[in-house]
Design a protein around this motif. Structure first.
Motif, mmCIF file in Angstrom:
data_model
loop_
_atom_site.group_PDB
_atom_site.id
_atom_site.type_symbol
_atom_site.label_atom_id
_atom_site.label_comp_id
_atom_site.label_asym_id
_atom_site.label_seq_id
_atom_site.Cartn_x
_atom_site.Cartn_y
_atom_site.Cartn_z
ATOM 1 N N PRO A 113 0.813 -1.216 0.000
ATOM 2 C CA PRO A 113 0.000 0.000 0.000
ATOM 3 C C PRO A 113 0.848 1.269 0.000
ATOM 4 N N ILE A 114 0.289 2.326 -0.582
ATOM 5 C CA ILE A 114 0.964 3.611 -0.705
ATOM 6 C C ILE A 114 0.307 4.589 0.244
ATOM 7 N N LEU A 115 1.103 5.271 1.052
ATOM 8 C CA LEU A 115 0.587 6.310 1.928
ATOM 9 C C LEU A 115 0.803 7.661 1.264
ATOM 10 N N GLU A 116 -0.289 8.407 1.031
ATOM 11 C CA GLU A 116 -0.171 9.749 0.478
ATOM 12 C C GLU A 116 -0.474 10.769 1.557
ATOM 13 N N LEU A 117 0.447 11.691 1.771
ATOM 14 C CA LEU A 117 0.302 12.725 2.788
ATOM 15 C C LEU A 117 -0.383 13.948 2.181
ATOM 16 N N GLY A 118 -1.341 14.509 2.922
ATOM 17 C CA GLY A 118 -2.069 15.665 2.403
ATOM 18 C C GLY A 118 -2.847 15.332 1.152
ATOM 19 N N CYS A 119 -3.590 14.241 1.193
ATOM 20 C CA CYS A 119 -4.228 13.694 -0.013
ATOM 21 C C CYS A 119 -5.386 14.535 -0.527
ATOM 22 N N ALA B 52 -5.181 4.511 -7.395
ATOM 23 C CA ALA B 52 -6.137 3.446 -7.078
ATOM 24 C C ALA B 52 -6.794 2.899 -8.341
ATOM 25 N N ARG B 53 -7.061 3.763 -9.309
ATOM 26 C CA ARG B 53 -7.650 3.305 -10.579
ATOM 27 C C ARG B 53 -6.693 2.411 -11.352
ATOM 28 N N ARG B 54 -5.439 2.446 -11.000
ATOM 29 C CA ARG B 54 -4.434 1.592 -11.642
ATOM 30 C C ARG B 54 -4.099 0.376 -10.796
ATOM 31 N N GLY B 55 -4.930 0.124 -9.790
ATOM 32 C CA GLY B 55 -4.841 -1.113 -9.027
ATOM 33 C C GLY B 55 -4.031 -1.059 -7.759
ATOM 34 N N TYR B 56 -3.534 0.103 -7.371
ATOM 35 C CA TYR B 56 -2.715 0.205 -6.165
ATOM 36 C C TYR B 56 -3.580 0.546 -4.955
ATOM 37 N N VAL C 174 -4.204 2.493 -1.725
ATOM 38 C CA VAL C 174 -3.727 3.797 -1.280
ATOM 39 C C VAL C 174 -4.355 4.139 0.065
ATOM 40 N N ILE C 175 -3.522 4.669 0.963
ATOM 41 C CA ILE C 175 -3.991 5.205 2.237
ATOM 42 C C ILE C 175 -3.789 6.714 2.167
ATOM 43 N N GLY C 176 -4.887 7.455 2.214
ATOM 44 C CA GLY C 176 -4.814 8.903 2.123
ATOM 45 C C GLY C 176 -4.902 9.543 3.492
ATOM 46 N N LEU C 177 -3.916 10.363 3.833
ATOM 47 C CA LEU C 177 -3.888 11.042 5.124
ATOM 48 C C LEU C 177 -4.110 12.537 4.918
ATOM 49 N N ASP D 15 -15.716 1.819 -4.817
ATOM 50 C CA ASP D 15 -15.145 0.503 -4.520
ATOM 51 C C ASP D 15 -13.644 0.429 -4.783
ATOM 52 N N LEU D 16 -13.019 1.525 -5.108
ATOM 53 C CA LEU D 16 -11.571 1.513 -5.334
ATOM 54 C C LEU D 16 -10.825 1.240 -4.026
ATOM 55 N N PRO D 17 -9.595 0.698 -4.098
ATOM 56 C CA PRO D 17 -8.847 0.345 -2.886
ATOM 57 C C PRO D 17 -8.223 1.560 -2.204
ATOM 58 N N VAL D 18 -9.084 2.400 -1.610
ATOM 59 C CA VAL D 18 -8.639 3.617 -0.939
ATOM 60 C C VAL D 18 -9.147 3.620 0.496
ATOM 61 N N LYS D 19 -8.245 3.869 1.435
ATOM 62 C CA LYS D 19 -8.601 4.080 2.830
ATOM 63 C C LYS D 19 -8.127 5.467 3.235
ATOM 64 N N THR D 20 -8.725 6.029 4.283
ATOM 65 C CA THR D 20 -8.346 7.374 4.708
ATOM 66 C C THR D 20 -8.058 7.413 6.201
#
Length: 242
Positions: free
Chosen positions: A34-40, A50-54, A56-59, A75-80
């Protein structure tokens, strides 16, 4: 207004920028998730990846922006995570952290920036990577130069316009960004508001030295090209040693 002000202006001023997306996708392909994005914010980068299948954790510390991101993700793989970058918690380590646009410049002091880097190092896997975007010094515009084009968006009959305001340049280590925000309602009523953001300058060598002091290794740099509306940027690549 047709939506929350924070969401509207974030979308107007940030949503259309895409010059950095190929680099983030390249790093994601190399490091995985998973990828953590800061200031998402509302998901400019997170949704693209996420649309490319990764995964992502958005902070972000603005729950309104995160709520819009969740709505758009579906339904994309995104958490916040709604938290401040200086003291957030993550239940697992990740292979990649992204700090796009002016994120590190928004740290109000060197001490805050170092604390941010420490938290990032803690949540990175051994061998994990931080990609951090830095601005260069803004060139001085000629006296007769035309102002940059405004960012404009229409939503449900409302028109939102954000115009960068000159003069704009580094004052010592600080850059004050000014924008005139204008809103036109469906009945033609015009309202104006000035918005200011203060950035604290740091160059690539300085960031690399600070990061080395807390255990990062510099493994390279990426370049984000200049656009008509945005200056070019450098991305410092910092790795937590395995």
């Amino acid at each position: 207004m047709s939506a929350g002000a924070a969401v509207i202006w974030h979308d107007v001023e940030c949503g259309g920028y895409d010059a950095d997306l190929p680099l983030w996708e390249e790093l994601a392909a190399e490091r995985g998730g998973p990828i953590l994005e800061l200031g998402c914010g509302t998901g400019r980068v997170a949704l693209y990846l996420a649309r490319r299948g990764y995964e992502v954790i958005g902070l972000d510390r603005d729950q309104e922006l995160l709520g819009k991101l969740v709505e758009r993700a579906g339904d994309l793989p995104v958490k916040t995570i709604c938290a401040d970058v200086l003291d957030f918690e993550l239940d697992r380590q990740v292979p990649l952290v992204l700090a796009s646009m002016q994120f590190l410049h928004l740290m109000p002091s060197k001490e805050a920036r170092l604390q941010c880097l420490r938290r990032i190092k803690d949540v990175l896997q051994p061998g994990g990577l931080l990609g951090a975007t830095l601005l260069g010094s803004l060139p001085a515009a000629p006296p007769d130069a035309l102002p940059p084009l405004p960012d404009v968006r229409e939503v449900d009959g409302w028109v939102y316009c954000s115009q960068p305001v000159a003069p704009m340049g580094w004052l010592g280590q600080e850059l004050l960004l000014k924008r005139l925000r204008q809103t036109v309602s469906p009945d033609g009523t015009l309202s104006n508001e000035e918005h200011q953001t203060m950035l604290l300058f740091i160059g690539g060598p300085e960031l690399e030295a600070e990061a080395a002091g807390i255990g990062f290794e510099t493994v390279g740099r990426g370049l984000i090209p200049e656009t008509e509306a945005h200056v070019g940027s450098v991305v410092v690549l910092l790795e937590r040693p395995a």
